[in-house]
Design a protein around this motif. Structure first.
Motif, PDB file in Angstrom:
ATOM      1  N   TRP A 143       0.853  -1.187   0.000  1.00 25.72           N
ATOM      2  CA  TRP A 143       0.000   0.000   0.000  1.00 25.72           C
ATOM      3  C   TRP A 143       0.893   1.242   0.000  1.00 25.72           C
ATOM      4  O   TRP A 143       0.713   2.184   0.768  1.00 25.72           O
ATOM      5  N   GLU A 151       0.297   3.616   3.186  1.00 25.88           N
ATOM      6  CA  GLU A 151      -1.004   3.621   3.860  1.00 25.88           C
ATOM      7  C   GLU A 151      -1.039   2.454   4.839  1.00 25.88           C
ATOM      8  O   GLU A 151      -0.742   1.319   4.480  1.00 25.88           O
ATOM      9  N   ARG A 152      -1.367   2.771   6.075  1.00 28.87           N
ATOM     10  CA  ARG A 152      -1.380   1.762   7.148  1.00 28.87           C
ATOM     11  C   ARG A 152      -0.012   1.093   7.275  1.00 28.87           C
ATOM     12  O   ARG A 152       0.084  -0.111   7.490  1.00 28.87           O
ATOM     13  N   ASN A 192      -0.170   1.319  -3.804  1.00 30.07           N
ATOM     14  CA  ASN A 192      -1.405   1.348  -3.021  1.00 30.07           C
ATOM     15  C   ASN A 192      -2.649   1.116  -3.881  1.00 30.07           C
ATOM     16  O   ASN A 192      -2.745   1.646  -4.993  1.00 30.07           O
ATOM     17  N   VAL A 193      -3.608   0.388  -3.327  1.00 31.55           N
ATOM     18  CA  VAL A 193      -4.883   0.193  -4.035  1.00 31.55           C
ATOM     19  C   VAL A 193      -5.666   1.493  -4.149  1.00 31.55           C
ATOM     20  O   VAL A 193      -6.520   1.636  -5.029  1.00 31.55           O
ATOM     21  N   ASN A 194      -5.406   2.432  -3.242  1.00 27.41           N
ATOM     22  CA  ASN A 194      -5.911   3.789  -3.444  1.00 27.41           C
ATOM     23  C   ASN A 194      -4.895   4.458  -4.365  1.00 27.41           C
ATOM     24  O   ASN A 194      -3.810   4.832  -3.928  1.00 27.41           O
ATOM     25  N   LYS A 274      -9.240  -1.446  -6.892  1.00 24.01           N
ATOM     26  CA  LYS A 274     -10.198  -1.052  -5.852  1.00 24.01           C
ATOM     27  C   LYS A 274     -11.142  -0.070  -6.533  1.00 24.01           C
ATOM     28  O   LYS A 274     -10.754   1.063  -6.822  1.00 24.01           O
ATOM     29  N   GLU A 278     -14.887   3.217  -1.027  1.00 24.95           N
ATOM     30  CA  GLU A 278     -14.326   4.343  -0.277  1.00 24.95           C
ATOM     31  C   GLU A 278     -13.951   5.512  -1.207  1.00 24.95           C
ATOM     32  O   GLU A 278     -12.823   5.991  -1.212  1.00 24.95           O
ATOM     33  N   ARG A 311     -11.018  -6.163  -6.176  1.00 31.05           N
ATOM     34  CA  ARG A 311     -11.309  -6.287  -4.743  1.00 31.05           C
ATOM     35  C   ARG A 311     -12.809  -6.171  -4.447  1.00 31.05           C
ATOM     36  O   ARG A 311     -13.527  -5.392  -5.082  1.00 31.05           O
ATOM     37  N   PHE A 313     -14.035  -5.261  -1.529  1.00 30.02           N
ATOM     38  CA  PHE A 313     -14.211  -4.391  -0.361  1.00 30.02           C
ATOM     39  C   PHE A 313     -15.088  -3.210  -0.761  1.00 30.02           C
ATOM     40  O   PHE A 313     -14.662  -2.070  -0.834  1.00 30.02           O
ATOM     41  N   LYS A 352     -11.684  -9.872   1.451  1.00 27.73           N
ATOM     42  CA  LYS A 352     -11.083  -9.818   2.789  1.00 27.73           C
ATOM     43  C   LYS A 352     -11.579 -10.983   3.634  1.00 27.73           C
ATOM     44  O   LYS A 352     -12.711 -11.434   3.480  1.00 27.73           O
ATOM     45  N   ASP A 357     -13.478  -5.581   8.338  1.00 28.76           N
ATOM     46  CA  ASP A 357     -12.189  -5.019   7.960  1.00 28.76           C
ATOM     47  C   ASP A 357     -11.070  -5.412   8.912  1.00 28.76           C
ATOM     48  O   ASP A 357     -10.626  -4.587   9.710  1.00 28.76           O
ATOM     49  N   GLU A 385      -2.988  -3.162  11.109  1.00 32.01           N
ATOM     50  CA  GLU A 385      -3.774  -1.930  11.242  1.00 32.01           C
ATOM     51  C   GLU A 385      -4.641  -1.922  12.500  1.00 32.01           C
ATOM     52  O   GLU A 385      -4.642  -0.955  13.249  1.00 32.01           O
ATOM     53  N   TYR A 386      -5.406  -2.975  12.691  1.00 37.27           N
ATOM     54  CA  TYR A 386      -6.321  -3.039  13.832  1.00 37.27           C
ATOM     55  C   TYR A 386      -5.815  -3.994  14.909  1.00 37.27           C
ATOM     56  O   TYR A 386      -6.542  -4.347  15.815  1.00 37.27           O
ATOM     57  N   HIS A 520      -6.677   4.433  14.007  1.00 36.11           N
ATOM     58  CA  HIS A 520      -7.021   3.044  14.342  1.00 36.11           C
ATOM     59  C   HIS A 520      -6.120   2.424  15.395  1.00 36.11           C
ATOM     60  O   HIS A 520      -6.020   1.207  15.494  1.00 36.11           O
TER      61      HIS A 520
HETATM   62  O1  GCW Z   1      -9.219  -0.841   6.310  1.00 36.13           O
HETATM   63  C1  GCW Z   1      -9.317   0.090   5.346  1.00 36.13           C
HETATM   64  C2  GCW Z   1      -8.127   0.938   5.577  1.00 36.13           C
HETATM   65  C3  GCW Z   1      -7.814   1.787   4.377  1.00 36.13           C
HETATM   66  C4  GCW Z   1      -7.664   0.861   3.179  1.00 36.13           C
HETATM   67  C5  GCW Z   1      -8.956   0.093   2.975  1.00 36.13           C
HETATM   68  C6  GCW Z   1      -8.871  -0.915   1.837  1.00 36.13           C
HETATM   69  C7  GCW Z   1      -6.215   1.082   1.290  1.00 36.13           C
HETATM   70  O2  GCW Z   1      -8.344   1.709   6.732  1.00 36.13           O
HETATM   71  O3  GCW Z   1      -6.639   2.475   4.663  1.00 36.13           O
HETATM   72  O4  GCW Z   1      -7.306   1.558   2.013  1.00 36.13           O
HETATM   73  O5  GCW Z   1      -9.252  -0.617   4.140  1.00 36.13           O
HETATM   74  O6  GCW Z   1      -8.657  -2.084   2.136  1.00 36.13           O
HETATM   75  O7  GCW Z   1      -9.027  -0.552   0.690  1.00 36.13           O
END
Ligand code: GCW
Length: 671
Positions: A143, A151-152, A192-194, A274, A278, A311, A313, A352, A357, A385-386, A520
């Motif tokens: 990412w 990211e994360r 990153n997927v974003n 992605k 989001e 994805r 998600f 996922k 998440d 992340e979590y 987080h």
């Molecule tokens: O859990 C969330 C994260 C985002 C992440 C998103 C995803 C890349 O907080 O940071 O973005 O999932 O999986 O696309």
């Protein structure tokens, strides 16, 4: 620190001399990698310099079956008939050690396996083993962003990018490739997927020459390169007035792009996408669905053997907390299941592991395996992340194993996630496992040195899901630190208990979240409770939990096959650890454990904190066995963890005491 598990500590061996005569029978880029690795390993382990030849008479011979001639007998050749090109044979016979397989990649995996055996002190003259990966796609997703951020990411900055540029010195990328190959990873997406503004141009000439260099590095370690793309690229890059997947110009645009990418990277893996997730662009804008979107990209990639990893998600992230019918947990299944059968054969859906998440505890996503005619892979998150963000210790292999062993009943009893993602249940053309990586440019790669175990374990588990969490932990400890029994025991114990400990002091009974918004990390019980992300616990003065039953709740439970559906739907049979994920109950509801929900919350939070204190004590006993650098790094992280656990314990206990008004049976202190 820097070498993670490829330390190659000195070993005593009566066969030391064998390592002075190694034959590598071919000269591909992978063969060069094998040679480089062997040189490093042999010198470090045995303090001897290997002499390389191409002679069939060498003590150790590494070569593709066809190159080995008489050395491989008919029976051995026969064994390879139906197994994948990545499978290897290591065999000691007639005073020679052979490492062979059908491809260079097989040899690479065989050599890494052999080196592992040596580090564990095993006698190589006793080896006779044929091994094959259980999953064909074994992938990591970075990412990483072009500005150098991740990211994360909890391990410093990116090893791929800095200050808006691809790094010039790619030596860390090469080392990363070595680590990944050593545990069998065979695919990577490097952004990153974003996909933000500038990264959108990764699929153009502006960046491809340098991305090609990265692809070359990974190729030499058997790893195929993928790129994450921005679905709106035709608009962003070339000013087309649409990114509609059914528009002929858009289709042509993507074909031209892929052609150019493959000019630079002929074995390009494909795109990770992605979309409509989001706020990222996707086919919904044009009233098209995910099949339309992914198939259009798949068509462009097909002539080059490329794949689209799409994805799942996808959920509504602008929910109103008053709306009790919208349930984020339902979203992936609701969006994708109806599309089964509509995807091209080079599209793979990436799902996922849980419906929400990557929480410390979630049920398994009911979408996995539910689409019989669509390739699927599961997505894990190695990045924590979590689960403590690589400050707190949380060894995730037990969690992933639990997911993989989950019985979906999709094709009757025994239809496990493990079998589904390995492609043994439905006739998937492509299948496997992907995960979000946890590395960065910190000297020790993963922030907390102990988080290396998750990356190592992810690779090993993906290659062979039958390995136990203990075996993986022991392997990692021995290769990374030492075979000293005391260290293996103490550290193994710390790793194996850590997931449960983390769960104890964070969100209880599967309800999830309660974390500080955005970052987080750390507790904030109502942080997301009134926000738009759809991640609620619904705690009030009477009770807590999310009603996801068919009768009175969101109906999420109906996405499971029987008997899982009833198990989760009925309060009586729902397992304690997921109770609040599926049901809203009063605080005095009695769990199967015999405790009330509220007392469980108090007890686990006091216990979790004490367990972290114990981790600190355990680690302190390691002082004389671990080098100061790594010892201190871990001690510092544990100090952060204890602060975090205290914070969670106190905030959770106080919050629920005040909400419920029910005192702790043991009269402990609430702040
Ligand atoms: O859990 C969330 C994260 C985002 C992440 C998103 C995803 C890349 O907080 O940071 O973005 O999932 O999986 O696309």
């Amino acid at each position: 620190m820097y070498n993670m598990w490829l330390q190659y500590n000195p070993v005593e061996s009566k066969n030391k001399d064998m390592w002075q005569e190694v034959a590598i029978l071919n000269d591909s880029c992978i063969a060069t990698s094998i040679k480089n690795e062997l040189t490093i390993a042999i010198e470090k382990m045995f303090q001897v310099k290997p002499a390389y030849s191409t002679s069939n008479d060498a003590k150790i011979v590494i070569g593709i079956i066809d190159e080995l001639g008489e050395l491989v007998d008919k029976q051995q050749k026969h064994k390879f008939a139906d197994i994948s090109d990545e499978s290897f044979l290591i065999s000691y016979q007639n005073d020679q050690l052979l490492v062979t397989g059908k491809s260079d990649k097989a040899l690479l995996y065989g050599v890494y396996h052999l080196l592992r055996e040596v580090q564990h002190g095993h006698d190589i003259t006793k080896l006779n083993l044929l091994d094959q990966p259980k999953n064909s796609l074994r992938m990591l997703n970075q990412w990483d962003n072009l500005d150098g951020s991740v990211e994360r990411g909890y391990s410093g900055n990116s090893i791929f990018y800095e200050n808006g540029k691809i790094v010039k010195d790619k030596s860390r990328i090469k080392d990363y490739a070595r680590f990944l190959a050593s545990v069998g990873i065979n695919a990577i997406s490097i952004n990153n997927v974003n996909v933000w503004k500038e990264e959108t141009y990764f699929i153009t000439k502006k960046y491809l020459p340098e991305i090609k260099e990265i692809a070359d590095i990974f190729r030499a370690y058997g790893i195929t390169l993928y790129l994450s793309i921005n679905f709106a690229s035709p608009i962003a890059i070339d000013g087309l007035d649409t990114a509609d997947p059914l528009d002929v110009n858009v289709k042509q645009w993507w074909k031209d792009r892929v052609q150019e990418i493959c000019h630079y990277i002929p074995d390009f893996g494909g795109f990770v996408v992605k979309a409509d997730s989001e706020h990222r662009p996707g086919p919904f804008t044009y009233d098209r669905d995910h099949a339309d979107g992914s198939n259009m990209l798949a068509e462009a990639l097909a002539p080059y053997g490329g794949k689209v990893i799409w994805r799942c998600f996808v959920y509504n992230c602008v929910q109103d907390w008053r709306d009790r019918s919208t349930d984020r947990a339902r979203a992936a299944y609701d969006h994708f299941k109806p599309l089964d059968g509509k995807f091209h054969e080079n599209v793979i859906l990436q799902i996922k592991n849980g419906p929400m998440d990557f929480q410390v505890r979630e049920p398994v996503s009911p979408l996995i395996g539910a689409m019989k005619k669509t390739n699927q892979i599961i997505e894990f998150q190695v990045a924590q992340e979590y689960t403590g963000q690589q400050r707190d210790l949380c060894y995730l292999i037990p969690q992933w194993k639990e997911v993989l062993q989950f019985d979906t009943y999709i094709k009757g009893k025994g239809t496990t996630i493990e079998d589904i993602v390995a492609g043994r249940i439905h006739p998937y053309k492509y299948s496997g496992i992907a995960a979000v990586s946890n590395i960065g440019n910190d000297e020790n790669w993963t922030g907390n040195t102990l988080a290396q175990a998750n990356l190592y374990g992810y690779g090993r588990l993906t290659w062979n899901p039958e390995l136990s969490s203990e075996t993986i932990a022991n392997e990692w400890i021995q290769q990374t630190f030492t075979s000293n029994e005391n260290v293996v025991n103490v550290l193994g114990d710390m790793l194996l208990n850590s997931w449960e400990i983390y769960e104890n002091y964070t969100a209880p009974l599967g309800v999830g979240w309660m974390v500080t918004p955005n970052t987080h990390y750390g507790p904030n019980i109502d942080g997301y409770e009134y926000s738009r992300w759809g991640t609620y616990h619904f705690a009030d003065r009477d009770g807590i939990g999310v009603d996801r039953t068919k009768e009175t709740g969101t109906g999420y439970t109906s996405q499971y096959e029987e008997p899982n559906q009833s198990t989760y739907n009925n309060l009586d049979s729902c397992p304690d650890e997921l109770l609040l994920f599926f049901h809203h109950v009063p605080y005095k509801y009695t769990l199967k454990s015999g405790k009330t929900v509220i007392q469980h919350i108090y007890d686990t939070h006091f216990l979790g904190y004490e367990q972290v204190e114990q981790l600190v004590q355990q680690w302190e006993t390691m002082k004389d066995n671990i080098d100061p650098l790594r010892y201190t790094n871990i001690r510092e992280r544990l100090a952060l963890q204890i602060r975090n656990a205290r914070e969670w314990r106190d905030q959770i206990n106080t919050y629920f005491y005040r909400k419920s008004g029910i005192p702790d049976e043991k009269g402990r202190t609430f702040y």
